[in-house]
Write a protein that holds these residues in place. Structure first.
Motif, PDB file in Angstrom:
ATOM      1  N   ILE A 144       5.671  15.284  58.637  1.00  0.00           N
ATOM      2  CA  ILE A 144       4.989  16.596  58.490  1.00  0.00           C
ATOM      3  C   ILE A 144       4.031  16.440  57.060  1.00  0.00           C
ATOM      4  N   VAL A 145       3.687  15.150  56.665  1.00  0.00           N
ATOM      5  CA  VAL A 145       3.060  15.030  55.502  1.00  0.00           C
ATOM      6  C   VAL A 145       1.618  15.831  55.444  1.00  0.00           C
ATOM      7  N   GLU A 146       1.202  16.595  54.868  1.00  0.00           N
ATOM      8  CA  GLU A 146       0.148  17.613  54.752  1.00  0.00           C
ATOM      9  C   GLU A 146      -1.087  16.956  54.074  1.00  0.00           C
ATOM     10  N   LYS A 147      -0.716  16.380  52.807  1.00  0.00           N
ATOM     11  CA  LYS A 147      -1.562  15.886  51.859  1.00  0.00           C
ATOM     12  C   LYS A 147      -0.825  14.844  51.126  1.00  0.00           C
ATOM     13  N   ALA A 148      -1.926  14.277  50.174  1.00  0.00           N
ATOM     14  CA  ALA A 148      -1.569  13.164  49.055  1.00  0.00           C
ATOM     15  C   ALA A 148      -1.499  13.916  47.805  1.00  0.00           C
ATOM     16  N   SER A 149      -0.796  13.461  46.932  1.00  0.00           N
ATOM     17  CA  SER A 149      -0.792  13.991  45.502  1.00  0.00           C
ATOM     18  C   SER A 149      -1.750  13.428  44.746  1.00  0.00           C
ATOM     19  N   ASP A 150      -2.204  14.265  43.589  1.00  0.00           N
ATOM     20  CA  ASP A 150      -3.108  13.701  42.692  1.00  0.00           C
ATOM     21  C   ASP A 150      -2.820  12.383  42.286  1.00  0.00           C
ATOM     22  N   ASP A 151      -1.314  12.190  41.796  1.00  0.00           N
ATOM     23  CA  ASP A 151      -1.028  10.693  41.614  1.00  0.00           C
ATOM     24  C   ASP A 151      -1.220   9.780  42.610  1.00  0.00           C
ATOM     25  N   ALA A 152      -1.135  10.172  43.756  1.00  0.00           N
ATOM     26  CA  ALA A 152      -1.285   9.287  44.916  1.00  0.00           C
ATOM     27  C   ALA A 152      -2.830   8.934  45.038  1.00  0.00           C
ATOM     28  N   PHE A 153      -3.607   9.975  44.868  1.00  0.00           N
ATOM     29  CA  PHE A 153      -4.967   9.583  45.252  1.00  0.00           C
ATOM     30  C   PHE A 153      -5.552   8.508  43.817  1.00  0.00           C
ATOM     31  N   ASN A 154      -5.121   8.854  42.449  1.00  0.00           N
ATOM     32  CA  ASN A 154      -5.339   8.116  41.468  1.00  0.00           C
ATOM     33  C   ASN A 154      -5.099   6.538  41.773  1.00  0.00           C
ATOM     34  N   LEU A 155      -3.963   6.364  42.355  1.00  0.00           N
ATOM     35  CA  LEU A 155      -3.715   4.834  42.626  1.00  0.00           C
ATOM     36  C   LEU A 155      -4.554   4.313  43.837  1.00  0.00           C
ATOM     37  N   LEU A 156      -4.781   5.463  44.695  1.00  0.00           N
ATOM     38  CA  LEU A 156      -5.832   4.957  45.799  1.00  0.00           C
ATOM     39  C   LEU A 156      -7.336   4.622  45.246  1.00  0.00           C
ATOM     40  N   PHE A 157      -7.528   5.440  44.236  1.00  0.00           N
ATOM     41  CA  PHE A 157      -8.916   5.212  43.794  1.00  0.00           C
ATOM     42  C   PHE A 157      -9.223   4.058  42.856  1.00  0.00           C
ATOM     43  N   GLN A 158      -8.055   3.711  42.195  1.00  0.00           N
ATOM     44  CA  GLN A 158      -7.949   2.432  41.280  1.00  0.00           C
ATOM     45  C   GLN A 158      -7.907   1.142  42.012  1.00  0.00           C
ATOM     46  N   HIS A 159      -7.431   1.335  43.057  1.00  0.00           N
ATOM     47  CA  HIS A 159      -7.553   0.034  43.969  1.00  0.00           C
ATOM     48  C   HIS A 159      -8.683  -0.545  44.398  1.00  0.00           C
ATOM     49  N   GLN A 160      -8.941  -1.964  44.555  1.00  0.00           N
ATOM     50  CA  GLN A 160     -10.243  -2.504  44.954  1.00  0.00           C
ATOM     51  C   GLN A 160     -10.557  -2.399  46.488  1.00  0.00           C
TER      52      GLN A 160
END
Length: 171
Positions: free
Chosen positions: A76-92
């Motif tokens: 029932i995951v509704e969203k990603a945390s800010d920390d998760a998005f930070n990781l996703l944005f840093q990846h190439q």
């Protein structure tokens, strides 16, 4: 078109959308791709930049993959945390959207039941090394016993947690 073994022609109305990461013009010049096919496919060329050049799309794609993989993994995951998005944005994102989809699908599978937020600890960019397998004989015996309804498991098995952890890692 004519069906294989058929005797009459059938009219069809189709549109073909094809994608590649290769430079087909260069391949045509080197005779590595058929020129006639290239010109038939190259009617309306669309150039879509790689995900690493349009990271603003990541939140929309993550939401799409959350909706796709929640039912598959019964989560029932509704969203990603800010920390998760930070990781996703840093990846190439060398694997582009396909890689993002696998990362999010794997992350949702690892979320604890009942959790509503994907966190940075769920994000992993490594593929499982399925070639490594389980080599410990005790772990293999325990795994075989788990898979065989006719075999009885010992009352106490110290390798249980290790086996389950390894199975999850490989999965």
């Amino acid at each position: 078109l004519e069906r294989l073994g058929g005797t009459r022609s059938l009219n069809v109305d189709v549109r073909i959308i094809a994608a590649t990461h290769r430079r087909l013009e260069e391949m045509v010049a080197k005779r590595q791709f058929r020129e006639d096919l290239y010109y038939r496919l190259n009617v309306i060329p669309l150039t879509i930049p790689p995900l690493r050049e349009r990271k603003e799309d990541i939140p929309l794609l993550v939401n799409h993959f959350l909706a796709k993989y929640n039912p598959i993994h019964n989560k029932i995951v509704e969203k990603a945390s800010d920390d998760a998005f930070n990781l996703l944005f840093q990846h190439q994102w060398p694997g582009n959207i396909s890689e993002l989809e696998k990362v999010i699908g794997r992350a949702i599978a690892e979320v604890n039941p009942g959790e509503r937020e994907l966190s940075a600890r769920n994000i992993s960019f490594e593929e499982a090394n399925l070639n490594s397998g389980i080599t410990d004989p005790g772990m293999l015996n325990y795994l075989l016993a788990l898979m065989d309804d006719r075999r009885e498991l010992p009352a106490y098995q110290p390798l249980r947690e290790k086996v389950l952890s390894e199975i999850q890692r490989l999965y």
